[in-house]
Design a protein around this motif. Structure first.
Motif, PDB file in Angstrom:
ATOM      1  N   ALA A   1      12.456   6.584   9.421  1.00  9.49           N
ATOM      2  CA  ALA A   1      12.115   6.881  10.798  1.00  9.49           C
ATOM      3  C   ALA A   1      10.904   8.056  10.780  1.00  9.49           C
ATOM      4  N   ALA A   2       9.936   7.980  11.605  1.00  7.09           N
ATOM      5  CA  ALA A   2       8.766   8.534  11.748  1.00  7.09           C
ATOM      6  C   ALA A   2       8.587   9.484  13.334  1.00  7.09           C
ATOM      7  N   SER A   3       8.272  10.704  13.039  1.00  5.90           N
ATOM      8  CA  SER A   3       8.265  11.406  14.026  1.00  5.90           C
ATOM      9  C   SER A   3       6.421  11.675  14.101  1.00  5.90           C
ATOM     10  N   GLY A   4       5.874  12.070  15.251  1.00  4.87           N
ATOM     11  CA  GLY A   4       4.479  12.014  15.108  1.00  4.87           C
ATOM     12  C   GLY A   4       3.712  11.198  16.084  1.00  4.87           C
ATOM     13  N   ARG A   5       2.605  11.457  16.657  1.00  6.35           N
ATOM     14  CA  ARG A   5       2.061  10.636  17.667  1.00  6.35           C
ATOM     15  C   ARG A   5       1.202   9.720  16.899  1.00  6.35           C
ATOM     16  N   THR A   6       0.698   9.695  15.745  1.00  2.00           N
ATOM     17  CA  THR A   6       0.034   8.846  14.901  1.00  2.00           C
ATOM     18  C   THR A   6       0.634   7.577  14.311  1.00  2.00           C
ATOM     19  N   PHE A   7       2.053   7.620  14.403  1.00  2.00           N
ATOM     20  CA  PHE A   7       2.810   6.711  13.726  1.00  2.00           C
ATOM     21  C   PHE A   7       2.358   5.325  13.890  1.00  2.00           C
ATOM     22  N   SER A   8       2.067   5.163  15.357  1.00  2.00           N
ATOM     23  CA  SER A   8       1.802   3.421  15.761  1.00  2.00           C
ATOM     24  C   SER A   8       0.457   3.189  15.136  1.00  2.00           C
ATOM     25  N   ASN A   9      -0.212   4.022  14.672  1.00  2.00           N
ATOM     26  CA  ASN A   9      -1.675   3.774  14.231  1.00  2.00           C
ATOM     27  C   ASN A   9      -1.716   3.907  12.650  1.00  2.00           C
ATOM     28  N   ALA A  10      -0.673   4.091  12.017  1.00  2.00           N
ATOM     29  CA  ALA A  10      -0.535   4.210  10.635  1.00  2.00           C
ATOM     30  C   ALA A  10      -0.120   2.854   9.997  1.00  2.00           C
ATOM     31  N   ASP A  11      -0.970   2.724   8.965  1.00  2.00           N
ATOM     32  CA  ASP A  11      -0.303   1.738   7.840  1.00  2.00           C
ATOM     33  C   ASP A  11       0.674   2.376   7.066  1.00  2.00           C
ATOM     34  N   MET A  12       1.911   1.396   6.588  1.00  2.00           N
ATOM     35  CA  MET A  12       3.105   2.130   6.143  1.00  2.00           C
ATOM     36  C   MET A  12       3.369   1.221   4.697  1.00  2.00           C
ATOM     37  N   GLY A  13       4.087   2.027   3.848  1.00  2.00           N
ATOM     38  CA  GLY A  13       4.308   1.455   2.698  1.00  2.00           C
ATOM     39  C   GLY A  13       5.686   1.854   2.197  1.00  2.00           C
ATOM     40  N   TRP A  14       6.233   1.178   1.415  1.00  2.00           N
ATOM     41  CA  TRP A  14       7.485   1.572   0.468  1.00  2.00           C
ATOM     42  C   TRP A  14       7.301   1.680  -0.895  1.00  2.00           C
ATOM     43  N   PHE A  15       7.365   2.342  -1.654  1.00  2.00           N
ATOM     44  CA  PHE A  15       7.390   3.020  -2.847  1.00  2.00           C
ATOM     45  C   PHE A  15       8.701   3.170  -3.678  1.00  2.00           C
ATOM     46  N   ARG A  16       8.656   2.803  -4.913  1.00  2.00           N
ATOM     47  CA  ARG A  16       9.906   3.367  -5.594  1.00  2.00           C
ATOM     48  C   ARG A  16       9.534   3.896  -7.077  1.00  2.00           C
ATOM     49  N   GLN A  17      10.374   4.633  -7.364  1.00  2.00           N
ATOM     50  CA  GLN A  17      10.289   5.690  -8.639  1.00  2.00           C
ATOM     51  C   GLN A  17      11.495   5.516  -9.540  1.00  2.00           C
ATOM     52  N   ALA A  18      11.552   5.099 -10.702  1.00  2.00           N
ATOM     53  CA  ALA A  18      12.928   5.121 -11.399  1.00  2.00           C
ATOM     54  C   ALA A  18      12.845   6.157 -12.563  1.00  2.00           C
ATOM     55  N   PRO A  19      13.659   6.724 -13.157  1.00  2.00           N
ATOM     56  CA  PRO A  19      13.592   7.858 -14.059  1.00  2.00           C
ATOM     57  C   PRO A  19      12.559   7.532 -15.209  1.00  2.00           C
ATOM     58  N   GLU A  20      11.803   8.397 -15.370  1.00  2.00           N
ATOM     59  CA  GLU A  20      10.943   8.322 -16.513  1.00  2.00           C
ATOM     60  C   GLU A  20       9.845   7.146 -16.567  1.00  2.00           C
ATOM     61  N   LYS A  21       9.561   6.699 -15.168  1.00  2.00           N
ATOM     62  CA  LYS A  21       8.534   5.810 -14.894  1.00  2.00           C
ATOM     63  C   LYS A  21       7.728   6.382 -13.789  1.00  2.00           C
ATOM     64  N   GLU A  22       6.526   5.541 -13.709  1.00  2.00           N
ATOM     65  CA  GLU A  22       5.549   5.920 -12.848  1.00  2.00           C
ATOM     66  C   GLU A  22       5.951   5.370 -11.274  1.00  2.00           C
ATOM     67  N   ARG A  23       5.469   6.016 -10.229  1.00  2.00           N
ATOM     68  CA  ARG A  23       5.874   5.575  -9.193  1.00  2.00           C
ATOM     69  C   ARG A  23       5.054   4.157  -8.773  1.00  2.00           C
ATOM     70  N   GLU A  24       5.878   3.295  -8.075  1.00  2.00           N
ATOM     71  CA  GLU A  24       5.570   1.816  -8.039  1.00  2.00           C
ATOM     72  C   GLU A  24       5.280   1.336  -6.715  1.00  2.00           C
ATOM     73  N   PHE A  25       4.278   0.561  -6.448  1.00  2.00           N
ATOM     74  CA  PHE A  25       4.313   0.058  -4.927  1.00  2.00           C
ATOM     75  C   PHE A  25       5.227  -1.156  -4.728  1.00  2.00           C
ATOM     76  N   VAL A  26       5.895  -1.247  -3.741  1.00  2.00           N
ATOM     77  CA  VAL A  26       7.006  -2.063  -3.300  1.00  2.00           C
ATOM     78  C   VAL A  26       6.350  -3.136  -2.149  1.00  2.00           C
ATOM     79  N   ALA A  27       6.127  -2.309  -1.055  1.00  2.00           N
ATOM     80  CA  ALA A  27       5.567  -3.345   0.098  1.00  2.00           C
ATOM     81  C   ALA A  27       4.894  -2.384   0.968  1.00  2.00           C
ATOM     82  N   ALA A  28       4.080  -3.156   1.806  1.00  2.00           N
ATOM     83  CA  ALA A  28       3.062  -2.298   2.877  1.00  2.00           C
ATOM     84  C   ALA A  28       3.038  -3.270   4.132  1.00  2.00           C
ATOM     85  N   ILE A  29       2.775  -2.538   5.329  1.00  2.00           N
ATOM     86  CA  ILE A  29       2.616  -3.406   6.497  1.00  2.00           C
ATOM     87  C   ILE A  29       1.625  -2.690   7.307  1.00  2.00           C
TER      88      ILE A  29
END
Length: 122
Positions: free
Chosen positions: A23-51
């Motif tokens: 859930a996003a708040s802020g007037r610029t949300f509708s103009n922002a590209d969005m992404g999901w990332f994940r990070q497992a223990p002792e691992k680097e942050r990993e790209f999952v998906a974007a829109i």
């Protein structure tokens, strides 16, 4: 300025499903590209998906393609990540992010949520 709050994480058995929300708040949300990332223990942050913010073009990491679906509802200021056929290796903290570019590079995203834990048991 955009504030992001994730929800929907939890514990699920392998093969199960979860839907994450951001859930996003802020007037610029509708103009922002969005992404999901994940990070497992002792691992680097990993790209999952974007829109993208406009036509809703999507891209996925190879590891989740065909199992995860990213979507957005600009009227509700919310981005979703539907996760099906979950595997133990999907266990991680999942975070959503907002930025001006449709990219897999986390450094290009300006705003981040605090993350939600997803645990997949075997």
């Amino acid at each position: 300025q955009v504030q992001l709050v994730e929800s929907g994480g939890g514990l699920v058995q392998a093969g199960g499903s979860l839907r994450l929300s951001c859930a996003a708040s802020g007037r610029t949300f509708s103009n922002a590209d969005m992404g999901w990332f994940r990070q497992a223990p002792e691992k680097e942050r990993e790209f999952v998906a974007a829109i993208t913010w406009g036509i809703g073009a999507t891209r996925y990491a190879d590891s989740v393609k065909g199992r995860f679906t990213i979507s957005r509802d600009n009227a509700k200021n919310t981005v979703y990540l539907q996760m099906n056929s979950l595997k133990p290796e999907d266990t991680a903290v999942y975070s959503c992010a907002a930025g001006p570019y449709f990219t897999t590079d986390p450094r290009q995203y300006h705003y981040w949520g605090q993350g939600t834990q997803v645990t997949v048991s075997s």
